[in-house]
Design a protein around this motif. Structure first.
Motif, PDB file in Angstrom:
ATOM      1  N   PHE A 310      -5.906 -61.468  45.670  1.00 16.51           N
ATOM      2  CA  PHE A 310      -5.467 -62.699  46.636  1.00 16.51           C
ATOM      3  C   PHE A 310      -4.657 -63.630  46.003  1.00 16.51           C
ATOM      4  O   PHE A 310      -3.885 -64.412  46.498  1.00 16.51           O
ATOM      5  N   GLU A 311      -4.860 -63.722  44.538  1.00 12.70           N
ATOM      6  CA  GLU A 311      -4.224 -64.755  43.667  1.00 12.70           C
ATOM      7  C   GLU A 311      -3.543 -63.933  42.593  1.00 12.70           C
ATOM      8  O   GLU A 311      -3.814 -64.046  41.394  1.00 12.70           O
ATOM      9  N   LEU A 312      -2.312 -63.211  43.030  1.00 16.74           N
ATOM     10  CA  LEU A 312      -1.621 -62.486  42.002  1.00 16.74           C
ATOM     11  C   LEU A 312      -1.041 -63.240  40.540  1.00 16.74           C
ATOM     12  O   LEU A 312      -1.169 -62.465  39.695  1.00 16.74           O
ATOM     13  N   ASP A 313      -0.800 -64.189  40.915  1.00 11.46           N
ATOM     14  CA  ASP A 313      -0.395 -65.084  39.737  1.00 11.46           C
ATOM     15  C   ASP A 313      -1.631 -65.819  38.695  1.00 11.46           C
ATOM     16  O   ASP A 313      -1.418 -66.287  37.623  1.00 11.46           O
ATOM     17  N   ASN A 314      -2.795 -65.691  39.240  1.00 10.94           N
ATOM     18  CA  ASN A 314      -3.892 -66.119  38.486  1.00 10.94           C
ATOM     19  C   ASN A 314      -4.298 -65.201  37.435  1.00 10.94           C
ATOM     20  O   ASN A 314      -4.524 -63.782  37.610  1.00 10.94           O
ATOM     21  N   PRO A 315      -4.630 -65.460  36.265  1.00 10.35           N
ATOM     22  CA  PRO A 315      -4.954 -64.669  35.090  1.00 10.35           C
ATOM     23  C   PRO A 315      -6.431 -64.222  35.285  1.00 10.35           C
ATOM     24  O   PRO A 315      -7.008 -64.669  35.938  1.00 10.35           O
ATOM     25  N   ILE A 316      -6.606 -62.986  34.597  1.00 11.54           N
ATOM     26  CA  ILE A 316      -7.726 -62.287  34.655  1.00 11.54           C
ATOM     27  C   ILE A 316      -8.640 -63.309  33.733  1.00 11.54           C
ATOM     28  O   ILE A 316      -9.868 -63.549  34.272  1.00 11.54           O
ATOM     29  N   TYR A 317      -8.302 -63.726  32.746  1.00 10.42           N
ATOM     30  CA  TYR A 317      -9.128 -64.194  31.704  1.00 10.42           C
ATOM     31  C   TYR A 317      -8.266 -65.025  30.979  1.00 10.42           C
ATOM     32  O   TYR A 317      -7.256 -64.681  30.461  1.00 10.42           O
ATOM     33  N   ALA A 318      -8.621 -66.240  30.516  1.00 12.68           N
ATOM     34  CA  ALA A 318      -7.925 -66.967  29.209  1.00 12.68           C
ATOM     35  C   ALA A 318      -8.701 -67.583  28.499  1.00 12.68           C
ATOM     36  O   ALA A 318      -9.688 -68.227  28.570  1.00 12.68           O
ATOM     37  N   ALA A 319      -8.105 -67.298  27.271  1.00 12.23           N
ATOM     38  CA  ALA A 319      -9.054 -67.860  26.050  1.00 12.23           C
ATOM     39  C   ALA A 319      -9.260 -69.281  26.207  1.00 12.23           C
ATOM     40  O   ALA A 319     -10.408 -69.785  25.459  1.00 12.23           O
ATOM     41  N   MET A 320      -8.441 -69.907  26.445  1.00 15.81           N
ATOM     42  CA  MET A 320      -8.631 -71.350  26.576  1.00 15.81           C
ATOM     43  C   MET A 320      -8.348 -71.773  27.848  1.00 15.81           C
ATOM     44  O   MET A 320      -7.523 -71.386  28.767  1.00 15.81           O
ATOM     45  N   LYS A 321      -9.056 -72.713  28.429  1.00 11.18           N
ATOM     46  CA  LYS A 321      -9.030 -73.222  29.825  1.00 11.18           C
ATOM     47  C   LYS A 321      -9.382 -72.165  30.808  1.00 11.18           C
ATOM     48  O   LYS A 321      -8.470 -71.939  31.639  1.00 11.18           O
ATOM     49  N   ASN A 322     -10.355 -71.527  30.788  1.00 13.21           N
ATOM     50  CA  ASN A 322     -10.594 -70.512  31.677  1.00 13.21           C
ATOM     51  C   ASN A 322     -11.268 -70.639  32.859  1.00 13.21           C
ATOM     52  O   ASN A 322     -11.689 -69.914  33.756  1.00 13.21           O
ATOM     53  N   ASP A 323     -11.339 -71.891  33.186  1.00 12.90           N
ATOM     54  CA  ASP A 323     -12.302 -72.612  34.509  1.00 12.90           C
ATOM     55  C   ASP A 323     -11.814 -71.855  35.666  1.00 12.90           C
ATOM     56  O   ASP A 323     -12.729 -71.663  36.604  1.00 12.90           O
ATOM     57  N   ASP A 324     -10.542 -71.626  35.908  1.00 13.76           N
ATOM     58  CA  ASP A 324     -10.170 -71.033  37.305  1.00 13.76           C
ATOM     59  C   ASP A 324      -9.624 -69.614  37.119  1.00 13.76           C
ATOM     60  O   ASP A 324      -8.715 -69.479  38.114  1.00 13.76           O
ATOM     61  N   SER A 325      -9.796 -68.971  36.263  1.00  7.55           N
ATOM     62  CA  SER A 325      -9.280 -67.712  36.354  1.00  7.55           C
ATOM     63  C   SER A 325      -9.864 -66.756  37.104  1.00  7.55           C
ATOM     64  O   SER A 325     -11.155 -67.200  37.675  1.00  7.55           O
ATOM     65  N   CYS A 326      -9.563 -65.491  37.422  1.00 11.85           N
ATOM     66  CA  CYS A 326     -10.127 -64.672  38.361  1.00 11.85           C
ATOM     67  C   CYS A 326     -11.459 -64.399  37.736  1.00 11.85           C
ATOM     68  O   CYS A 326     -12.630 -64.106  38.667  1.00 11.85           O
ATOM     69  N   SER A 327     -11.715 -64.030  36.545  1.00 11.66           N
ATOM     70  CA  SER A 327     -13.180 -63.891  35.720  1.00 11.66           C
ATOM     71  C   SER A 327     -13.917 -65.005  36.034  1.00 11.66           C
ATOM     72  O   SER A 327     -15.100 -64.968  36.344  1.00 11.66           O
ATOM     73  N   ALA A 328     -13.542 -66.170  36.200  1.00 10.17           N
ATOM     74  CA  ALA A 328     -14.439 -67.349  36.134  1.00 10.17           C
ATOM     75  C   ALA A 328     -14.882 -67.506  37.618  1.00 10.17           C
ATOM     76  O   ALA A 328     -16.048 -67.887  37.855  1.00 10.17           O
ATOM     77  N   ARG A 329     -13.767 -67.272  38.433  1.00  8.71           N
ATOM     78  CA  ARG A 329     -14.158 -67.339  39.957  1.00  8.71           C
ATOM     79  C   ARG A 329     -15.211 -66.344  40.386  1.00  8.71           C
ATOM     80  O   ARG A 329     -16.258 -66.732  40.997  1.00  8.71           O
ATOM     81  N   ALA A 330     -15.201 -65.118  39.727  1.00 14.10           N
ATOM     82  CA  ALA A 330     -15.954 -64.037  39.923  1.00 14.10           C
ATOM     83  C   ALA A 330     -17.532 -64.536  39.431  1.00 14.10           C
ATOM     84  O   ALA A 330     -18.436 -63.988  39.975  1.00 14.10           O
ATOM     85  N   GLU A 331     -17.542 -65.035  38.290  1.00 19.36           N
ATOM     86  CA  GLU A 331     -18.740 -65.295  37.519  1.00 19.36           C
ATOM     87  C   GLU A 331     -19.257 -66.363  38.611  1.00 19.36           C
ATOM     88  O   GLU A 331     -20.668 -66.229  38.677  1.00 19.36           O
ATOM     89  N   GLU A 332     -18.837 -67.168  38.907  1.00 22.60           N
ATOM     90  CA  GLU A 332     -19.475 -68.408  39.953  1.00 22.60           C
ATOM     91  C   GLU A 332     -19.837 -67.459  41.172  1.00 22.60           C
ATOM     92  O   GLU A 332     -20.962 -67.996  41.755  1.00 22.60           O
ATOM     93  N   THR A 333     -19.099 -66.738  41.729  1.00 17.11           N
ATOM     94  CA  THR A 333     -19.522 -66.053  42.990  1.00 17.11           C
ATOM     95  C   THR A 333     -20.737 -65.297  42.601  1.00 17.11           C
ATOM     96  O   THR A 333     -21.801 -65.444  43.328  1.00 17.11           O
ATOM     97  N   MET A 334     -20.845 -64.561  41.584  1.00 14.92           N
ATOM     98  CA  MET A 334     -22.213 -63.557  41.155  1.00 14.92           C
ATOM     99  C   MET A 334     -23.221 -64.608  41.436  1.00 14.92           C
ATOM    100  O   MET A 334     -24.444 -64.198  41.447  1.00 14.92           O
ATOM    101  N   ARG A 335     -23.120 -65.813  40.500  1.00  8.92           N
ATOM    102  CA  ARG A 335     -24.171 -66.886  40.454  1.00  8.92           C
ATOM    103  C   ARG A 335     -24.761 -67.206  41.722  1.00  8.92           C
ATOM    104  O   ARG A 335     -25.814 -67.206  42.247  1.00  8.92           O
ATOM    105  N   ASN A 336     -23.566 -67.830  42.458  1.00  7.10           N
ATOM    106  CA  ASN A 336     -24.049 -68.684  43.850  1.00  7.10           C
ATOM    107  C   ASN A 336     -24.383 -67.679  45.158  1.00  7.10           C
ATOM    108  O   ASN A 336     -25.214 -68.210  45.912  1.00  7.10           O
ATOM    109  N   GLN A 337     -23.711 -66.437  45.017  1.00  4.10           N
ATOM    110  CA  GLN A 337     -23.801 -65.697  46.126  1.00  4.10           C
ATOM    111  C   GLN A 337     -24.993 -64.788  46.055  1.00  4.10           C
ATOM    112  O   GLN A 337     -25.855 -64.213  47.138  1.00  4.10           O
ATOM    113  N   TYR A 338     -25.133 -64.175  44.992  1.00  3.66           N
ATOM    114  CA  TYR A 338     -26.278 -63.157  44.605  1.00  3.66           C
ATOM    115  C   TYR A 338     -27.254 -63.337  43.578  1.00  3.66           C
ATOM    116  O   TYR A 338     -28.337 -62.921  43.471  1.00  3.66           O
ATOM    117  N   GLY A 339     -27.054 -64.867  42.958  1.00  2.00           N
ATOM    118  CA  GLY A 339     -28.225 -64.894  41.854  1.00  2.00           C
ATOM    119  C   GLY A 339     -28.005 -64.222  40.532  1.00  2.00           C
ATOM    120  O   GLY A 339     -29.154 -64.050  39.854  1.00  2.00           O
TER     121      GLY A 339
END
Length: 404
Positions: A310-339
């Motif tokens: 859904f966010e083609l231009d969003n990086p998979i991961y960033a060594a610096m300032k990774n807060d909004d990358s695809c991996s960071a969003r997935a990390e947040e979903t795993m915690r908030n939706q599934y625990g």
């Protein structure tokens, strides 16, 4: 690592099987599908309300309605069959086509009704309901890609997420699979998600029905030919294991426990007995188990891929300032939706290991749905991505290379 018992092994086969279809649903979603699925879902919900069905009864009837729609929508009255009789005229061939296809449709329909009886679901007005849904939703006139594996796709569409992760979470709750430090006990909404486990296992039963009918009536029998001398030993052993499992399925009766009305899905002992009963009928070899990493990282990778889609231009991961990358969003979903606690970096590493298999599945399935509608009786889709004996040597080696 402690040795798994038979129930746990089958439970992980179920997880792997559903996760595979999570990948299929994610990789094939289109705007056209969303339009039809929304219409179909609204029609089903209205029907359920009019029948005054609630709770598990409503979810089970909804499942069987979608099974019926998939069967009708994937049926192709003009499907061409191969004939060896040179004396048949084109008109005679068309008539034979029509008769054979109607026979197969009736065969599958009756098998579905038998499943409903085993699950103690009323057949009253069922056929009428299915025909209405197929016509009014427009799915019967839509392309093969829209109706292809509809039950799996509608389950993912309805729930808006990773079905296998919900199933895994319930199996931890029931203490069938072991928990870990990655699991937060109070971060999963059992109430809102209480019916996903039931629907997922009903879907597994539907695919087991397809597998059984293909074994009995399909025209592509599994043949264990002698493997080439230069084939890798790892490929040879997986190929032989798959064949043995398939042979066991052929010799297995259809008397497994049905999940609906026979099992309390919140009772661990009853669910374990159910899982044990479907073991041979499931006949699935785990596709993802050999990847380094936990199932939680695999679930998170699904969400990472979803974010990237859904966010083609969003990086998979960033060594610096990774807060909004695809991996960071997935990390947040795993915690908030599934625990589940998993780091963005771990998800990035898992993605790098799994991505080629995901792309392989996506490309193969997109090729399959471009073919004409072939009806319900078809090979189990997951077998295209394991080491079954009918695979060419080249394809087996590609699969081995992808899995690393």
């Amino acid at each position: 690592m402690p040795k798994l018992n038979d129930v746990q092994n089958t439970a992980l086969e179920i997880i792997d099987f559903i996760y595979f279809f999570d990948f299929v649903s994610l990789s094939t979603i289109t705007a056209r599908k969303v339009d039809i699925y929304e219409r179909l879902n609204d029609l089903v919900e209205s029907l359920i309300v009019n029948k005054n069905l609630k709770g598990q009864e409503a979810e089970t009837y909804k499942h069987y309605l979608l099974c019926g729609v998939e069967i009708l929508a994937t049926y192709n009255a003009v499907q061409e069959l191969n004939y060896t009789d040179p004396n048949l005229t084109e008109r005679q061939k068309q008539e034979v086509n029509k008769q054979v296809n109607h026979h197969r449709l009736n065969l599958v329909w009756n098998a579905l009704l038998e499943e409903m009886r085993e699950s103690k679901v009323s057949e009253k007005s069922f056929a009428k309901d299915v025909v209405m849904l197929t016509i009014k939703s427009g799915i019967g006139r839509a392309s093969h890609s829209v109706s292809f594996r509809l039950v799996a796709q509608m389950l993912a569409f309805e729930q808006g997420g990773n079905i296998s992760c919900h199933v895994y979470r319930r199996l931890i709750k029931l203490k069938i699979l072991n928990s870990s430090k990655e699991t937060l006990q109070d971060h999963y909404d059992e109430i809102d998600n209480k019916h996903i486990f039931l629907r997922a296992l009903l879907f597994v039963e539907f695919e087991m029905l397809r597998k059984r009918l293909f074994c009995e009536y399909g025209d592509q029998p599994l043949i264990m030919e002698v493997a080439p001398n230069d084939i890798l030993e790892s490929i040879r052993s997986r190929r032989e294991a798959y064949y043995q499992k398939y042979q066991s399925l052929l010799n297995t009766s259809n008397n497994f426990i049905r999940i609906n009305n026979n099992v309390d899905v919140m009772d661990s002992e009853q669910v374990q007995r159910y899982i044990k009963s479907i073991s041979k009928n499931l006949c699935h070899n785990r596709i993802f188990s050999e990847f380094k990493g936990t199932w939680i990282s695999l679930f998170g990778t699904w969400h990472l891929i979803c974010e990237k889609g859904f966010e083609l231009d969003n990086p998979i991961y960033a060594a610096m300032k990774n807060d909004d990358s695809c991996s960071a969003r997935a990390e947040e979903t795993m915690r908030n939706q599934y625990g589940f606690v998993i780091s963005a970096r771990s998800l990035k590493d898992c993605y790098n290991r799994v991505k080629n298999l995901y792309f392989f599945i996506r490309d193969c399935v997109n090729d399959i749905v471009e073919e004409p509608k072939h009806g319900f009786i078809a090979p189990d889709l997951a077998t295209h991505f394991y080491y079954h004996p009918n695979m060419s040597k080249n394809l087996l080696e590609v699969l081995e290379e992808i899995k690393g």
